[in-house]
Enzyme design. Structure first.
Site, PDB file in Angstrom:
ATOM      1  N   CYS A   3       0.825  -1.207   0.000  1.00 19.74           N
ATOM      2  CA  CYS A   3       0.000   0.000   0.000  1.00 19.74           C
ATOM      3  C   CYS A   3       0.860   1.258   0.000  1.00 19.74           C
ATOM      4  CB  CYS A   3      -0.933  -0.016   1.220  1.00 19.74           C
ATOM      5  SG  CYS A   3      -1.795   1.534   1.471  1.00 19.74           S
ATOM      6  N   CYS A  53      -1.385   1.698  -3.179  1.00 19.01           N
ATOM      7  CA  CYS A  53      -2.358   2.779  -3.019  1.00 19.01           C
ATOM      8  C   CYS A  53      -1.746   4.182  -2.966  1.00 19.01           C
ATOM      9  CB  CYS A  53      -3.165   2.602  -1.724  1.00 19.01           C
ATOM     10  SG  CYS A  53      -3.393   0.916  -1.175  1.00 19.01           S
ATOM     11  N   LYS A 113       0.335   5.355  -6.068  1.00 20.04           N
ATOM     12  CA  LYS A 113      -0.628   5.396  -7.169  1.00 20.04           C
ATOM     13  C   LYS A 113      -1.523   6.625  -7.054  1.00 20.04           C
ATOM     14  CE  LYS A 113      -4.610   3.591  -6.729  1.00 20.04           C
ATOM     15  NZ  LYS A 113      -5.581   2.548  -6.355  1.00 20.04           N
ATOM     16  N   TYR A 167      -8.776  -3.314 -12.012  1.00 18.74           N
ATOM     17  CA  TYR A 167      -8.726  -1.913 -11.587  1.00 18.74           C
ATOM     18  C   TYR A 167      -7.332  -1.326 -11.697  1.00 18.74           C
ATOM     19  CZ  TYR A 167      -6.808  -2.637  -6.791  1.00 18.74           C
ATOM     20  OH  TYR A 167      -6.015  -2.908  -5.714  1.00 18.74           O
ATOM     21  N   GLU A 173      -6.648   1.958 -13.870  1.00 20.20           N
ATOM     22  CA  GLU A 173      -6.154   3.153 -13.184  1.00 20.20           C
ATOM     23  C   GLU A 173      -4.872   3.658 -13.837  1.00 20.20           C
ATOM     24  OE1 GLU A 173      -7.867   2.423  -8.654  1.00 20.20           O
ATOM     25  OE2 GLU A 173      -5.829   1.788  -9.107  1.00 20.20           O
ATOM     26  N   HIS A 207     -27.664  21.054  -2.294  1.00 19.70           N
ATOM     27  CA  HIS A 207     -27.729  21.669  -3.623  1.00 19.70           C
ATOM     28  C   HIS A 207     -26.804  22.862  -3.725  1.00 19.70           C
ATOM     29  CE1 HIS A 207     -29.604  22.642  -7.411  1.00 19.70           C
ATOM     30  NE2 HIS A 207     -29.670  23.903  -7.010  1.00 19.70           N
ATOM     31  N   GLU A 247     -26.373  15.075  -5.008  1.00 19.75           N
ATOM     32  CA  GLU A 247     -27.778  15.247  -4.612  1.00 19.75           C
ATOM     33  C   GLU A 247     -28.684  14.301  -5.407  1.00 19.75           C
ATOM     34  OE1 GLU A 247     -29.861  18.993  -5.736  1.00 19.75           O
ATOM     35  OE2 GLU A 247     -27.980  19.538  -6.687  1.00 19.75           O
TER      36      GLU A 247
HETATM   37  P1  FAD Z   1       1.356  -6.034   1.936  1.00 21.93           P
HETATM   38  O1  FAD Z   1       1.011  -4.610   2.133  1.00 21.93           O
HETATM   39  O2  FAD Z   1       1.686  -6.506   0.568  1.00 21.93           O
HETATM   40  O3  FAD Z   1       2.583  -6.331   2.902  1.00 21.93           O
HETATM   41  C1  FAD Z   1       3.241  -7.555   2.912  1.00 21.93           C
HETATM   42  C2  FAD Z   1       4.670  -7.316   3.346  1.00 21.93           C
HETATM   43  O4  FAD Z   1       5.280  -8.567   3.636  1.00 21.93           O
HETATM   44  C3  FAD Z   1       5.524  -6.663   2.258  1.00 21.93           C
HETATM   45  O5  FAD Z   1       6.120  -5.509   2.772  1.00 21.93           O
HETATM   46  C4  FAD Z   1       6.554  -7.733   1.903  1.00 21.93           C
HETATM   47  O6  FAD Z   1       7.815  -7.175   1.599  1.00 21.93           O
HETATM   48  C5  FAD Z   1       6.621  -8.538   3.201  1.00 21.93           C
HETATM   49  N1  FAD Z   1       7.056  -9.926   3.048  1.00 21.93           N
HETATM   50  C6  FAD Z   1       6.641 -10.828   2.119  1.00 21.93           C
HETATM   51  N2  FAD Z   1       7.218 -12.038   2.365  1.00 21.93           N
HETATM   52  C7  FAD Z   1       7.998 -11.873   3.465  1.00 21.93           C
HETATM   53  C8  FAD Z   1       8.823 -12.772   4.211  1.00 21.93           C
HETATM   54  N3  FAD Z   1       8.925 -14.045   3.879  1.00 21.93           N
HETATM   55  N4  FAD Z   1       9.486 -12.280   5.269  1.00 21.93           N
HETATM   56  C9  FAD Z   1       9.377 -10.970   5.627  1.00 21.93           C
HETATM   57  N5  FAD Z   1       8.595 -10.095   4.963  1.00 21.93           N
HETATM   58  C10 FAD Z   1       7.905 -10.549   3.902  1.00 21.93           C
HETATM   59  N6  FAD Z   1      -5.935  -1.227  -1.829  1.00 21.93           N
HETATM   60  C11 FAD Z   1      -6.839  -0.282  -1.474  1.00 21.93           C
HETATM   61  O7  FAD Z   1      -7.527  -0.442  -0.475  1.00 21.93           O
HETATM   62  N7  FAD Z   1      -6.986   0.859  -2.226  1.00 21.93           N
HETATM   63  C12 FAD Z   1      -6.239   1.098  -3.318  1.00 21.93           C
HETATM   64  O8  FAD Z   1      -6.394   2.122  -3.970  1.00 21.93           O
HETATM   65  C13 FAD Z   1      -5.268   0.129  -3.697  1.00 21.93           C
HETATM   66  N8  FAD Z   1      -4.463   0.342  -4.756  1.00 21.93           N
HETATM   67  C14 FAD Z   1      -3.511  -0.576  -5.083  1.00 21.93           C
HETATM   68  C15 FAD Z   1      -2.692  -0.321  -6.174  1.00 21.93           C
HETATM   69  C16 FAD Z   1      -1.722  -1.217  -6.545  1.00 21.93           C
HETATM   70  C17 FAD Z   1      -0.831  -0.922  -7.722  1.00 21.93           C
HETATM   71  C18 FAD Z   1      -1.571  -2.428  -5.798  1.00 21.93           C
HETATM   72  C19 FAD Z   1      -0.517  -3.418  -6.178  1.00 21.93           C
HETATM   73  C20 FAD Z   1      -2.375  -2.687  -4.699  1.00 21.93           C
HETATM   74  C21 FAD Z   1      -3.357  -1.763  -4.336  1.00 21.93           C
HETATM   75  N9  FAD Z   1      -4.204  -1.982  -3.255  1.00 21.93           N
HETATM   76  C22 FAD Z   1      -5.149  -1.040  -2.912  1.00 21.93           C
HETATM   77  C23 FAD Z   1      -4.148  -3.239  -2.477  1.00 21.93           C
HETATM   78  C24 FAD Z   1      -3.376  -3.048  -1.173  1.00 21.93           C
HETATM   79  O9  FAD Z   1      -2.117  -2.479  -1.448  1.00 21.93           O
HETATM   80  C25 FAD Z   1      -3.229  -4.380  -0.473  1.00 21.93           C
HETATM   81  O10 FAD Z   1      -4.508  -4.953  -0.302  1.00 21.93           O
HETATM   82  C26 FAD Z   1      -2.588  -4.244   0.906  1.00 21.93           C
HETATM   83  O11 FAD Z   1      -1.318  -3.647   0.815  1.00 21.93           O
HETATM   84  C27 FAD Z   1      -2.478  -5.632   1.568  1.00 21.93           C
HETATM   85  O12 FAD Z   1      -1.808  -5.529   2.782  1.00 21.93           O
HETATM   86  P2  FAD Z   1      -1.053  -6.794   3.378  1.00 21.93           P
HETATM   87  O13 FAD Z   1      -0.636  -6.392   4.764  1.00 21.93           O
HETATM   88  O14 FAD Z   1      -1.852  -7.994   3.208  1.00 21.93           O
HETATM   89  O15 FAD Z   1       0.231  -7.005   2.452  1.00 21.93           O
END
Ligand code: FAD
Length: 485
Positions: free
Chosen positions: A44, A49, A52, A179, A183, A468, A473
């Protein structure tokens, strides 16, 4: 005193992991550690997010000068300086990463800048060689973009790369209709890139309301995006001199007349140069960049998960119950790695519910019903609940829908249309779905989402007095059903 090094070990410092670690440590007194092998803040903050949305803002300035002139200002549109923007963007991401690190530190979470894998039901092993034990392990490793399985796919970029481009390409081919694809098509188009988009399905934004999808794809085309549905990429390679000699000014894109290119070319060379692409319709073209927005895969590979008995689904996602618990009682998983609803606020909710369940003894299932969300295309799309098509499959519904040219852009001479739509149950009168295509629809749907989540009926909407003059609205003034379904 527990025999474990920690009460909780969180793997992954993204939206879900950071929230769960921070709340467990600061609000329940648990001894918490977290491992992150890349940058804190996760998808994110670092490659999703946040960057972006900043790019969305940047791209939207393209129309400002023209509109301002229509409103009487003397103003000229200048050039967009990607490198200046990228420098500021990187500075902002560095700042945010620092915020995430200090949130964890201030909460008393021990952080490890390392990759973690699971060795047994209570042990994680770090890439530094350390082995640590915990009473509970929370896997919050998110997902990653995937490329299609075609030769030379590594010549293309994915969403992670887009924020690091040294310069903007003159032309880009975006593959995908989800999306993220839509986007970035709008963002890059706004920044002056010649955008072509292929999507193999019949209409972009699959799964969303059909009428909204149609309006958005029309608006994308009108803004100059060469959107080809029912089209996919079948071949790609570095462009040869022969390919390039067909170039007039800039790259040849599928939006301009095609040419057929004969002969084989060297494979996989010159990664930074233009790329030759062949489509399912037999046509070919050359683009400065190819961007695969063809889906994401959960980060579960080589994590030791199956070895300890954690069950994975068909896409490699971790299978969890409603409390985010895996098949192994000491191991939980939240966020994109579980592939439930892949959005930041959902990962955060799941993290909070996990802490409530495990560290406060208050079993809290995650509520995945009626999640409002936005697609930051131009125009923007805000949506909550069932699409017309989904609702009609379930029960008899009335559709209240209106589409019009909003005052602000109509005055400036733009043909942009907005759409407000309510999907209403005939029997209960509840609003089952609300869909808005309009500037700032993301902001609007957050508020409409409260009413829909509360179970508001169409008559509740009707009882609310309009604000309005606004676009929104219309959402409380649609008196007659447009159709039944
Ligand atoms: P992540 O945020 O992906 O975090 C996982 C972390 O784990 C990462 O930092 C990674 O490096 C780490 N990791 C992975 N494996 C290991 C390991 N073995 N050991 C240690 N660390 C590890 N969501 C919205 O709500 N609104 C939006 O507008 C939106 N836009 C997006 C645009 C793009 C281009 C993308 C790709 C995603 C977007 N999302 C959006 C989705 C959102 O980013 C994800 O749903 C959210 O980040 C998920 O959070 P998470 O904690 O599950 O994983």
């Amino acid at each position: 005193m527990s025999d474990f090094d920690y009460d909780l070990f969180v793997i992954g410092g993204g939206s879900g992991g950071v929230r769960a670690a921070r709340v467990a440590a600061s609000e329940t007194g648990a001894r918490v550690a977290l491992a992150e092998d890349d940058r804190y803040g996760g998808t994110c903050v670092i490659r999703g997010c946040v960057p972006k949305k900043l790019m969305v803002f940047a791209s939207e300035f393209a129309e400002v000068a023209e509109d301002a002139r229509a409103y009487g200002w003397s103003m000229d549109r200048g050039d967009f300086d990607w490198s200046a923007f990228r420098t500021r963007l990187n500075g902002e991401l560095d700042r945010l990463e620092g915020v995430y690190r200090s949130l964890l530190k201030n909460a008393g979470v021990t952080t490890y800048d390392a990759r973690a894998v699971i060795r047994d039901t209570h042990t994680v092993e770090l890439s530094t060689g350390e082995s640590l034990t915990a009473k509970h392990i929370l896997v919050a490793t998110g997902g990653r973009p995937v490329r299609p399985d075609i030769p030379n796919a590594d010549l293309g970029i994915v969403s992670d790369d887009i924020f690091h481009l040294p310069e903007l390409p003159k032309s880009i081919l975006i593959i995908g209709g989800g999306y993220i694809a839509c986007e970035f098509a709008c963002i890059l188009n706004g920044m002056g890139v010649e955008v072509t988009q292929y999507y193999r399905g019949a209409q972009v934004l699959r799964g969303f309301d059909e009428e909204a999808r149609g309006l958005i794809s029309d608006a994308m085309k009108e803004r100059g995006i060469a959107l080809h549905t029912g089209t996919d990429i079948v071949e790609m390679r570095c462009a040869t001199d022969d390919d390039l000699s067909g170039k007039s000014d800039g790259a040849i894109s599928m939006g301009t007349p095609m040419h057929e290119i004969a002969g084989d070319a060297p494979q996989g060379e010159n990664r930074d140069g233009p790329i030759w692409v062949k489509a399912t319709n037999g046509q070919s073209g050359v683009f400065d960049a190819v961007f695969f927005a063809t889906g994401r895969s959960p980060n579960t590979v080589d994590m030791g998960l199956e070895e300890v008995g954690v069950k994975l689904g068909r896409k490699g996602e971790i299978v969890v119950d409603e409390y985010s618990q895996t098949a192994i009682p000491s191991i939980y998983a939240i966020g994109d790695v579980t592939d439930r609803v892949n959005l930041t606020p959902v990962a955060i909710r799941e993290g909070m519910a996990f802490v409530e369940t495990v560290f406060r003894g208050n079993p809290t299932p995650v509520d995945h019903e009626l999640i409002p969300s936005a697609v930051f295309t131009q125009p923007e799309f805000g949506t909550v609940g069932l699409s017309e098509e989904q609702a009609a499959e379930q029960e008899a519904v009335e559709i209240y829908s209106t589409s019009f040219r909003p005052m602000q852009s109509a005055f400036a001479g733009r043909s942009d249309r907005v759409m407000m739509k309510l999907v209403v149950s005939k029997e209960s009168r509840k609003v089952l779905g609300c869909h808005i295509v309009a500037p700032n629809a993301g902001e609007m749907i957050q508020l409409a989402g409260i009413a829909v989540k509360m179970g508001a009926t169409k008559e509740d909407f009707d009882r609310t007095v309009a604000v309005h003059p606004t676009m929104s609205e219309e959402i409380v003034t649609m008196r007659k059903a447009t159709r039944t379904a």
